[in-house]
Write a protein that holds these residues in place. Structure first.
Motif, PDB file in Angstrom:
ATOM      1  N   VAL A  64      41.188   9.101 -16.633  1.00 44.23           N
ATOM      2  CA  VAL A  64      41.938   8.257 -17.285  1.00 44.23           C
ATOM      3  C   VAL A  64      41.351   7.288 -18.011  1.00 44.23           C
ATOM      4  N   GLN A  65      40.334   6.582 -17.361  1.00 43.31           N
ATOM      5  CA  GLN A  65      39.614   5.729 -18.084  1.00 43.31           C
ATOM      6  C   GLN A  65      38.970   5.754 -19.437  1.00 43.31           C
ATOM      7  N   LEU A  92      42.234   3.206  -6.587  1.00 43.24           N
ATOM      8  CA  LEU A  92      42.262   2.653  -8.080  1.00 43.24           C
ATOM      9  C   LEU A  92      41.107   1.363  -8.027  1.00 43.24           C
ATOM     10  N   TYR A 133      47.661   3.990 -15.463  1.00 42.00           N
ATOM     11  CA  TYR A 133      46.929   4.821 -14.484  1.00 42.00           C
ATOM     12  C   TYR A 133      48.179   5.581 -13.652  1.00 42.00           C
ATOM     13  N   GLY A 175      41.851   8.482 -11.742  1.00 38.79           N
ATOM     14  CA  GLY A 175      41.500   6.951 -12.379  1.00 38.79           C
ATOM     15  C   GLY A 175      40.224   7.256 -13.226  1.00 38.79           C
ATOM     16  N   ALA A 193      46.767  -0.871 -14.903  1.00 42.70           N
ATOM     17  CA  ALA A 193      46.756   0.114 -13.773  1.00 42.70           C
ATOM     18  C   ALA A 193      48.327   0.511 -13.679  1.00 42.70           C
ATOM     19  N   VAL A 228      43.899   3.866 -22.907  1.00 42.79           N
ATOM     20  CA  VAL A 228      43.507   3.024 -21.872  1.00 42.79           C
ATOM     21  C   VAL A 228      42.332   2.159 -22.620  1.00 42.79           C
TER      22      VAL A 228
END
Length: 265
Positions: free
Chosen positions: A151-152, A85, A175, A148, A171, A157
């Motif tokens: 997903v960012q 992460l 995440y 990660g 997070a 997000v």
């Protein structure tokens, strides 16, 4: 397939949790007159070179081998997830440092690196835990970083970041839910590898120290009498194979289930 996995897992849990309660004898009690006894009504799996009941030592050894493997795999999971992460969320510099550190650790075989660390620290339970934890986090880090980064760029997000939520909150709520399924599958495989690592280091004399029963140490003790009483090595070897097989089958079933869920979305 799934039914077989459930049976294996239930047996695995019972073996680890309640096995010592079923042990017929004290696993450390020495009984020289009955040393190297073959399987019999009195000693179902026979005895070792000191007359200790092998069945009792196997059942008590489950808590050492499986309990420590669980602890080591959880520690590695926490370390690897945090580093992954950090690489995904910390910017280019943090990503570069985290991944180069991961690549450096991956350059060395895990068991060899763990053996070197355990040898430098001395044979003890804590050095075993430290050595296998330090050398087992890299796969978690790679998976956590990859997910990660994917997903960012998702809308929820981006909106959370624009709303000013702190990084730890993003997070935790955005995440980690995406990481849990994949990391669970990775964890099952690493749990099995931890069992093998503990047994290997125990067989080499760097694991749990006598008189505590542990499957790798039992293999080490039985090695001297391998020709005369080979069953001494068979029983702890079968225990390791059974548990590793059960965990790996569980991981395969989880992977297939997650893949099937993904195709229905």
């Amino acid at each position: 397939m799934m039914r077989s996995v459930v049976i294996l897992v239930v047996g695995f849990v019972l073996f680890a949790g309640f096995g010592p309660l079923l042990a017929p004898y004290d696993p450390t009690a020495i009984d020289i007159p009955n040393r190297l006894s073959p399987p019999s009504a009195q000693f179902l799996l026979g005895t070792d070179a000191l007359g200790r009941d092998i069945l009792s030592r196997l059942l008590h050894g489950a808590r050492w081998s499986l309990g420590l493997a669980f602890l080591i795999s959880v520690i590695s999971l926490i370390i690897g997830t945090a580093i992954g992460l950090l690489a995904a969320l910390g910017g280019k510099t943090a990503d570069w440092l985290a991944m180069r550190t991961t690549d450096t650790f991956l350059a060395f075989p895990e068991l060899v690196a763990a053996l070197v660390i355990a040898g430098l620290m001395g044979a003890s339970t804590w050095s075993l835990i430290f050595a296998l934890s330090v050398t087992g986090w890299m796969r978690y880090a790679r998976v956590a970083r990859g997910i990660g980064l994917s997903v960012q760029s998702r809308g929820y997000v981006v909106q959370a970041r624009l709303a000013g939520l702190p990084g730890w909150s993003v997070a935790r709520w955005h995440y980690l839910p995406s990481l849990i399924p994949a990391l669970t599958v990775v964890w099952t495989g690493m749990f099995a590898r931890a069992i093998l690592g503990i047994s290997a280091l125990g067989f080499l004399g760097f694991g749990i120290q006598p008189p505590n029963p542990e499957w790798g140490a039992m293999l080490l003790d039985a090695r001297v009498h391998m020709r005369s009483t080979p069953l001494q090595m068979v029983w702890p070897g079968l225990a390791v194979v059974y548990c590793v097989l059960a965990i790996n089958l569980t991981g395969d079933a989880l992977r297939d289930a997650l893949a099937k869920d993904g195709t229905h979305e």
